[in-house]
Enzyme design. Structure first.
Site, mmCIF file in Angstrom:
data_model
loop_
_atom_site.group_PDB
_atom_site.id
_atom_site.type_symbol
_atom_site.label_atom_id
_atom_site.label_comp_id
_atom_site.label_asym_id
_atom_site.label_seq_id
_atom_site.Cartn_x
_atom_site.Cartn_y
_atom_site.Cartn_z
ATOM 1 N N GLY A 12 0.871 -1.317 -0.016
ATOM 2 C CA GLY A 12 -0.104 0.021 -0.060
ATOM 3 C C GLY A 12 0.661 1.257 0.007
ATOM 4 O O GLY A 12 0.340 2.089 0.559
ATOM 5 N N ASN A 14 1.332 2.911 -2.739
ATOM 6 C CA ASN A 14 0.732 3.960 -3.591
ATOM 7 C C ASN A 14 -0.532 4.491 -2.864
ATOM 8 O O ASN A 14 -0.788 5.707 -2.801
ATOM 9 C CB ASN A 14 0.319 3.306 -4.713
ATOM 10 C CG ASN A 14 1.382 3.133 -5.722
ATOM 11 O OD1 ASN A 14 1.677 4.131 -6.474
ATOM 12 N ND2 ASN A 14 1.929 2.003 -6.069
ATOM 13 N N ARG A 66 -15.853 -17.782 -8.339
ATOM 14 C CA ARG A 66 -15.276 -16.667 -8.800
ATOM 15 C C ARG A 66 -16.684 -15.475 -8.959
ATOM 16 O O ARG A 66 -16.605 -14.374 -8.681
ATOM 17 C CB ARG A 66 -14.627 -16.625 -10.123
ATOM 18 C CG ARG A 66 -13.681 -15.655 -10.486
ATOM 19 C CD ARG A 66 -12.358 -15.592 -9.520
ATOM 20 N NE ARG A 66 -11.696 -14.330 -9.730
ATOM 21 C CZ ARG A 66 -10.646 -13.980 -8.751
ATOM 22 N NH1 ARG A 66 -10.136 -14.797 -8.243
ATOM 23 N NH2 ARG A 66 -10.214 -12.976 -9.149
ATOM 24 N N ASN A 108 -5.749 2.775 -12.741
ATOM 25 C CA ASN A 108 -4.874 1.726 -12.323
ATOM 26 C C ASN A 108 -3.370 2.298 -12.460
ATOM 27 O O ASN A 108 -3.225 2.980 -13.616
ATOM 28 C CB ASN A 108 -4.881 0.440 -13.199
ATOM 29 C CG ASN A 108 -3.920 -0.652 -12.779
ATOM 30 O OD1 ASN A 108 -3.862 -1.120 -11.574
ATOM 31 N ND2 ASN A 108 -3.143 -1.361 -13.748
ATOM 32 N N HIS A 110 0.695 1.210 -12.858
ATOM 33 C CA HIS A 110 1.229 0.153 -13.670
ATOM 34 C C HIS A 110 2.638 0.438 -13.732
ATOM 35 O O HIS A 110 3.018 1.516 -14.216
ATOM 36 C CB HIS A 110 0.845 -0.455 -15.025
ATOM 37 C CG HIS A 110 1.480 -1.536 -15.324
ATOM 38 N ND1 HIS A 110 1.187 -2.862 -14.687
ATOM 39 C CD2 HIS A 110 2.660 -1.721 -16.353
ATOM 40 C CE1 HIS A 110 2.192 -3.664 -15.632
ATOM 41 N NE2 HIS A 110 2.865 -3.015 -16.435
ATOM 42 N N ASP A 151 -4.421 -3.968 -19.098
ATOM 43 C CA ASP A 151 -3.249 -2.691 -19.169
ATOM 44 C C ASP A 151 -3.571 -2.056 -20.621
ATOM 45 O O ASP A 151 -2.557 -1.499 -21.059
ATOM 46 C CB ASP A 151 -2.091 -3.106 -18.858
ATOM 47 C CG ASP A 151 -1.702 -3.815 -17.695
ATOM 48 O OD1 ASP A 151 -2.581 -3.314 -16.716
ATOM 49 O OD2 ASP A 151 -0.834 -4.600 -17.477
ATOM 50 N N GLN A 179 10.316 7.830 -7.902
ATOM 51 C CA GLN A 179 10.512 8.480 -9.048
ATOM 52 C C GLN A 179 9.227 8.808 -9.819
ATOM 53 O O GLN A 179 9.020 9.857 -10.494
ATOM 54 C CB GLN A 179 11.617 8.313 -9.978
ATOM 55 C CG GLN A 179 13.005 8.323 -9.315
ATOM 56 C CD GLN A 179 14.238 8.202 -10.137
ATOM 57 O OE1 GLN A 179 14.028 8.274 -11.071
ATOM 58 N NE2 GLN A 179 15.418 7.982 -9.551
ATOM 59 N N GLU A 181 5.709 6.317 -9.749
ATOM 60 C CA GLU A 181 4.276 5.867 -9.295
ATOM 61 C C GLU A 181 3.756 6.760 -8.333
ATOM 62 O O GLU A 181 2.616 7.216 -8.222
ATOM 63 C CB GLU A 181 4.254 4.403 -8.533
ATOM 64 C CG GLU A 181 4.720 3.485 -9.782
ATOM 65 C CD GLU A 181 4.588 2.060 -8.929
ATOM 66 O OE1 GLU A 181 3.711 1.857 -8.305
ATOM 67 O OE2 GLU A 181 5.644 1.270 -9.339
HETATM 68 C C1 GAR Z 1 3.124 -1.275 -7.340
HETATM 69 O O1 GAR Z 1 4.417 -0.964 -7.925
HETATM 70 C C2 GAR Z 1 2.026 -1.209 -8.387
HETATM 71 O O2 GAR Z 1 2.481 -0.390 -9.782
HETATM 72 C C3 GAR Z 1 2.106 -2.805 -8.869
HETATM 73 O O3 GAR Z 1 2.135 -3.492 -7.594
HETATM 74 C C4 GAR Z 1 2.944 -2.422 -6.823
HETATM 75 C C5 GAR Z 1 1.992 -2.323 -5.561
HETATM 76 O O4 GAR Z 1 2.669 -1.619 -4.547
HETATM 77 N N1 GAR Z 1 0.879 -2.900 -9.786
HETATM 78 C C6 GAR Z 1 0.889 -4.000 -10.751
HETATM 79 O O5 GAR Z 1 1.907 -4.530 -11.011
HETATM 80 C C7 GAR Z 1 -0.510 -3.902 -11.625
HETATM 81 N N2 GAR Z 1 -0.177 -4.758 -12.769
HETATM 82 P P1 GAR Z 1 2.199 -0.856 -3.193
HETATM 83 O O6 GAR Z 1 1.118 -1.837 -2.558
HETATM 84 O O7 GAR Z 1 3.327 -0.704 -2.208
HETATM 85 O O8 GAR Z 1 1.464 0.275 -3.688
#
Ligand code: GAR
Length: 214
Positions: A12, A14, A66, A108, A110, A151, A179, A181
Site C-alpha cells: 500500500g 501507492n 469466482r 490503475n 502500472h 493494461d 520517481q 508511481e
Molecule cells: C506497485 O508497484 C504497482 O504499480 C504494482 O504493484 C505494486 C503495489 O505496491 N501494480 C501492478 O503491477 C499492477 N499490474 P504498493 O502496494 O506498495 O502500492
C-alpha cells in the site's frame, strides 16, 4: 467532492502516497471513502486504519466461486457510491460487469511504460524482472483507465525512470515507485477530481478546458 474507493493487495505505498497528497493539499476535491483488499494480511489495510479510513477485506477464498466473489466485490464497492475507483496494486482481475458500470471511472497504476512490459503475467516484481532481462535503458510507470483488456485502457499519465547498471528487480521497483508511481498516481487523481481529464475515442485529453481559455 470526488468520492474514491482504493483497491489494494499488498504493502500500500501507492495508497499512502494518495493519503499524503490529500492531507498536504496536492490532491484537492477528493476524499477516500474506503480501502478494499482481497488479502487479509495486506499492510495497506493497516495504513487505512491508521488514517481513520474504512478498511475492508473481501477475499475470493470466502466465496464458493469466482462469480460469487465478483458479485460481492461489486456490491461492496458500490455501497460507497464512488466517483472513482483506484487500483493501487490490486492483483485481482476486475469483473467485466464492474468495468461496464464504472466505465472511465476506474484507474490503475502500472509499473512500466505501457505498452511495454504489461498485460497478462506482468505485475509487481515480474515487470522489473522483464525490464532487466530485455535490457531496456528506460522504464517508468503509467496511470490508465481500466477497460476490458489487461493494461489496455486510455493512458492518463506516464513518467520515465532510468534503468541503472547493477539494478536488481527490487532496486528498480523502488526507484520506479519513488520517481514515478508515487507522483503520477496522486497527480492523475487530482486532475480527475478537478475535471481535467476527458476520454475521447480511446485516448485521454488532459486539461482541455484550461487550454481553450488561454
Ligand atoms: C506497485 O508497484 C504497482 O504499480 C504494482 O504493484 C505494486 C503495489 O505496491 N501494480 C501492478 O503491477 C499492477 N499490474 P504498493 O502496494 O506498495 O502500492
Amino acid at each position: 467532492m470526488l468520492k474514491i474507493v482504493v483497491c489494494v493487495s499488498g504493502g500500500g505505498t501507492n495508497l499512502q502516497a494518495v493519503i499524503d497528497a490529500i492531507s498536504n493539499g496536492s490532491i484537492t476535491n477528493a476524499r477516500i471513502e474506503a480501502v478494499i483488499s482481497n488479502n487479509p494480511g495486506a499492510y495497506a489495510l493497516q495504513r487505512a486504519k491508521d488514517h481513520g479510513i474504512a478498511g475492508i477485506c473481501i477475499s475470493p477464498k470466502q466465496f464458493e466461486n469466482r462469480e460469487c466473489f465478483n458479485e460481492a466485490l461489486l456490491k461492496q464497492v458500490s455501497s460507497y457510491q464512488p466517483d472513482l475507483i483506484v487500483l493501487a496494486g490490486f492483483l485481482v482481475v476486475i469483473p467485466e460487469i464492474m468495468i461496464r458500470e464504472y466505465r472511465n471511472r476506474i484507474i490503475n497504476i502500472h509499473p512500466s511504460l505501457i505498452p511495454s512490459f504489461c498485460g497478462t503475467g506482468y505485475y509487481g516484481l515480474r515487470v522489473h524482472e522483464g525490464v532487466l532481462k530485455r535490457g531496456v535503458k528506460v522504464t517508468g510507470a503509467t496511470v490508465h483507465f481500466v477497460d476490458e483488456g489487461t493494461d489496455t485502457g486510455p493512458i492518463i499519465l506516464q513518467k520515465p525512470v532510468m534503468v541503472e547498471e547493477g539494478d536488481t528487480p527490487e532496486i528498480l521497483q523502488r526507484r520506479v515507485m519513488e520517481q514515478a508511481e508515487w507522483n503520477i498516481l496522486p497527480q492523475a487523481i487530482n486532475l480527475i477530481a478537478n475535471g481535467k481529464v476527458t476520454v475521447t475515442e480511446g485516448r485521454t485529453v488532459i486539461g482541455r478546458k484550461e487550454n481553450k481559455e488561454v
